[in-house]
Scaffold this active site. Structure first.
Site, PDB file in Angstrom:
ATOM      1  N   ASP A 187      13.192   5.461  32.888  1.00 13.47           N
ATOM      2  CA  ASP A 187      14.797   5.372  32.671  1.00 13.47           C
ATOM      3  C   ASP A 187      15.084   6.833  32.848  1.00 13.47           C
ATOM      4  O   ASP A 187      14.875   7.701  32.114  1.00 13.47           O
ATOM      5  CB  ASP A 187      14.941   4.976  31.071  1.00 13.47           C
ATOM      6  CG  ASP A 187      16.177   4.828  30.786  1.00 13.47           C
ATOM      7  OD1 ASP A 187      17.100   5.300  31.415  1.00 13.47           O
ATOM      8  OD2 ASP A 187      16.608   4.469  29.742  1.00 13.47           O
ATOM      9  N   SER A 201      21.462   1.781  24.527  1.00 14.57           N
ATOM     10  CA  SER A 201      21.798   2.913  25.032  1.00 14.57           C
ATOM     11  C   SER A 201      22.620   3.882  24.169  1.00 14.57           C
ATOM     12  O   SER A 201      22.306   4.180  22.973  1.00 14.57           O
ATOM     13  CB  SER A 201      22.728   2.955  26.481  1.00 14.57           C
ATOM     14  OG  SER A 201      22.616   3.968  27.160  1.00 14.57           O
ATOM     15  N   HIS A 244      16.061   1.790  32.674  1.00 17.15           N
ATOM     16  CA  HIS A 244      17.314   1.695  31.710  1.00 17.15           C
ATOM     17  C   HIS A 244      17.604   0.250  31.284  1.00 17.15           C
ATOM     18  O   HIS A 244      18.092  -0.242  30.520  1.00 17.15           O
ATOM     19  CB  HIS A 244      18.617   2.470  32.134  1.00 17.15           C
ATOM     20  CG  HIS A 244      19.640   2.846  31.035  1.00 17.15           C
ATOM     21  ND1 HIS A 244      19.087   3.423  30.066  1.00 17.15           N
ATOM     22  CD2 HIS A 244      20.849   2.385  30.869  1.00 17.15           C
ATOM     23  CE1 HIS A 244      20.113   3.732  29.128  1.00 17.15           C
ATOM     24  NE2 HIS A 244      21.200   2.952  29.648  1.00 17.15           N
TER      25      HIS A 244
END
Length: 724
Positions: free
Chosen positions: A653, A567, A688
């Site tokens: 995501d 991320s 995600h």
């Protein structure tokens, strides 16, 4: 740098994404984005239904997946072995420690072979230890995640909350990874589902004290949690009453209950500013009460105790936070009085309030501790004490329960070498009881491993803490490969706690290290402030300094390091790959936030407005534009040698959209001058966090670890630990 021997076989040809330059002009600056076409114009619907993805984009992502599979085919046996090892370290029929609430105690457990949690309860007086299979005496299954997930490519429960009278269960489920949840209510006596189904929810929910009223949050068209509704059981959800609507697209809405169950809390927040409203949980129809209006860069959280609110805040220049109090009937900021004053360097992380005690988790000099304060009069604090540990505690966490009128605090402790332990602590007697110790079925002896901590000298003289763990038999002569993990954003620290997965690398001769870099709060809130917006580059320099410090200390050598982050940590990976590719043998970038400039210029994306306080707003500020443009990984790809790179993505995501890593890999493949592996693996049925099942996730970890082992020349299967 790695040589071409790490390239895939000639029969595995990498996909080549066509260039279709899109001209973009802002602040008088013209740039071209050659792979903007990978962003499906229909992305909102793709998150709801991945089948509607543009066929050309799908074909490209699937071609990249096929290439990754072909390139990593020589490690298939290794991946299977890694998966088996990591799965073997998981107690399959594990159970959490039950948390008492009235006549029941609630817990989660897993079944052998089960991918998802089973939510259960038992009589409050049932024996503390679990029977075979994690089951407790008198167990009642409330929600079986494995049964619910049957036939689903993705399944995740965000909330599972029983009503105050223990008759009903409300739970929120995401079935495609897009973080759009459906809330369902179940009658626990009959097992029947009530007709009160709520769609397009954010996932958090709270029961009012009447057991008939639910509060929940919904998502807007841009996937932002923005509205709080009140639902009365038996009513039509379409007619639910709007309780609060957030007007600023840069603020997200959250929902929880205070420890006393007296108030429902509605929080509106971005990354640096917050605003709180409360509703009397005994009067769910009442209007929300504003605690204090938002002020830029002022954060606060609210609990209650007696006739006062207890407020954790950075107001009044309390950079590392303080605890204040204010009357229930006059909670405005002008009435806040310090209860635990600010002390610079001591960051107060969280607060947990009981009828007679207040507990805070804080961090000083990079190490956490728990402080217990007696609240004898309900108006002032009494004596306080720290919970002592025989060794330095590297990872501590408070475990909230359902009980308010109790002297028992539950907390969890672990270190880099010590599996997690869960304790109940008698705050009056100052005595602890070990309730549960994480079992490693395949075996784990902490004495076989060494944990270290060094301070690396940063580019500007700051000292960057680095936590290190390795097998004692690993030679520390610079020959060992090393995986260096980092994050460094949003003020999130990276605790040096226990993880069973990483021992699959450590037992093959890897040193594992965690860089506690700026952008996190490992050294206080100022450590965060000096790693954001125009100072974001400090995060990247700190990670590089950590790598150099590990080399100087003899743990490894340049070109023997695998960088790992996800991320915002994936953005870190992209930045350091551009800045210092010579340091790294490989890069593992999971769902990497690498297209920073384009994303921060797209106000319609779900997270963009709330992210501006973190990165800057390039739409309004030319300075922010230039600052982001200078480090945005996608925009700084050059024609030069890069380390081997594995990037991952999740098609649904909503946090880091799939096209960010896809565009980055396409641009790297067109520009780089080396023959090193460059791989993109997109989870076509996940978001995600990748796959939802606990074992399915291990396949993704196995791929990343096999990649690290491959590029470092350690990709041999083994019969026993420690012999690669």
């Amino acid at each position: 740098m790695p040589s071409d021997r790490f390239a895939p076989s000639p029969s595995a040809e990498p996909p080549v994404a066509p260039r279709r330059p899109k001209r973009i002009e802002l602040h008088g600056i013209l740039r071209e984005d050659p792979y903007a076409w990978l962003r499906d114009d229909n992305w909102r619907e793709v998150m709801r239904d991945p089948a509607v993805l543009d066929p050309e984009i799908r074909a490209y992502l699937e071609a990249e997946n096929a290439y990754t599979k072909a390139a990593m085919a020589p490690t298939d046996a290794l991946q299977k072995q890694l998966f088996a090892e990591m799965k073997g370290r998981i107690k399959e029929d594990d159970s959490s420690v039950p948390s008492p609430d009235g006549a029941y105690a609630y817990y989660q457990r897993f079944e052998t072979g089960g991918q998802h949690p089973v939510f259960c309860r038992c009589p409050a007086g049932a024996p503390a230890s679990a029977a075979h299979g994690g089951k407790r005496e008198g167990e009642e299954v409330l929600l079986d995640g494995n049964r619910e997930a049957e036939g689903e490519p993705y399944f995740r429960v965000a909330s599972c909350e029983h009503s105050p009278d223990h008759r009903l269960l409300a739970y929120a489920v995401d079935r495609n990874g897009s973080e759009r949840y459906r809330i369902t209510v179940k009658d626990l006596a009959s097992g029947e589902l009530l007709p009160d189904a709520i769609e397009e929810a954010q996932g958090s929910l709270v029961w009012a004290n009447d057991g008939q009223t639910l509060f929940y949050v919904t998502l807007d068209a841009e996937h932002r949690p923005s509205k709080v509704y009140r639902h009365r059981l038996g009513g039509d959800p379409a007619a639910d009453e709007l309780v609060y609507e957030e007007p600023d697209p840069g603020f997200f809405v959250g929902l929880h209950k205070t420890e006393s169950d007296r108030f429902v809390v509605i929080s509106a927040h971005d990354h640096t500013t917050s605003e709180v409203r409360v509703i009397d949980a005994a009067r769910p129809e009442s209007a929300p009460l504003l605690i204090a209006p938002r002020e830029r860069d002022i954060e606060y959280e609210v609990s209650d105790h007696g006739e006062r609110f207890l407020i954790l805040t950075n107001a009044g220049g309390a950079i590392d936070f303080k605890i204040a109090e204010a009357p229930l009937d006059a909670p405005g900021r002008e009435n806040w009085r310090d209860l635990v004053p600010h002390r610079e360097g001591r960051l107060i992380l969280s607060l947990l309030v009981f009828k007679d005690y207040m507990v805070r988790l804080e961090r000083e000099n990079g190490l956490p501790r728990i402080i217990v304060t007696a609240l004898p009069s309900g108006a002032t604090t009494g004596g306080e004490h720290a919970i002592a540990f025989d060794e330095e505690a590297y990872a501590l966490g408070l475990v909230p329960g359902y009980l308010y009128d109790t002297a028992t605090l539950r907390f969890a402790y672990s270190s880099l070498t010590t599996p997690q332990q869960v304790f109940d602590y008698d705050m009056a007697a100052r005595a602890r009881e070990l309730l549960k110790e994480q079992e490693v079925p395949s075996g784990h002896d902490p004495a076989d491993y060494e944990a270290r901590r060094i301070l690396a000298r940063g580019h500007d003289g700051e000292e960057v803490p680095v936590s290190i763990v390795y097998r004692k038999t690993t030679p520390l002569d610079g020959s060992a490969p090393l995986l260096l993990y980092g994050y460094g954003s949003y003020g999130m620290s990276t605790p040096a706690g226990f993880s069973t997965n990483r021992f699959s690398l450590i037992d093959r001769g890897f040193v594992y290290a965690i860089a506690h870099i700026r952008g996190g709060t490992d050294k206080g809130y100022g450590w965060y402030l000096h790693g954001k917006r125009e100072k974001k580059v400090n995060t990247f320099h700190d990670f590089i300094a950590a790598a150099e410090g590990l080399i100087d200390a003899g743990f490894t050598t340049a070109g023997q390091i695998v960088g790992h982050g996800g991320s915002a940590g994936g953005m870190l990976m992209g930045a350091v790959a551009n800045m210092r590719p010579d340091l790294f043998r490989g890069i593992v970038a999971e769902v990497p936030f690498v297209d920073v400039l384009n994303t921060m210029c797209d106000k319609d994306l779900p997270l963009t407005p709330p992210e501006w306080p973190e990165w800057g707003n390039p739409l309004e500020s030319a300075e922010a534009y230039e600052s982001i443009a200078a480090y945005s990984p996608y925009d700084n790809v050059e024609a030069k040698d890069y380390p081997a790179i594995l990037a991952t993505a999740g098609l649904t995501d909503p946090r880091v959209t799939y096209w960010e890593p896809a565009k980055w890999v396409a641009r790297l493949r067109a520009a780089k001058t080396d023959g090193n592996l460059l791989l993109l693996n997109t989870i076509m049925t996940g978001g995600h966090g990748g796959s939802s099942g606990r074992f399915d996730k291990l396949h993704e970890v196995a791929l990343s670890y096999a990649f690290a082992l491959l590029v470092c020349g350690k990709a041999k299967t083994q019969d026993g630990a420690g012999s690669a």
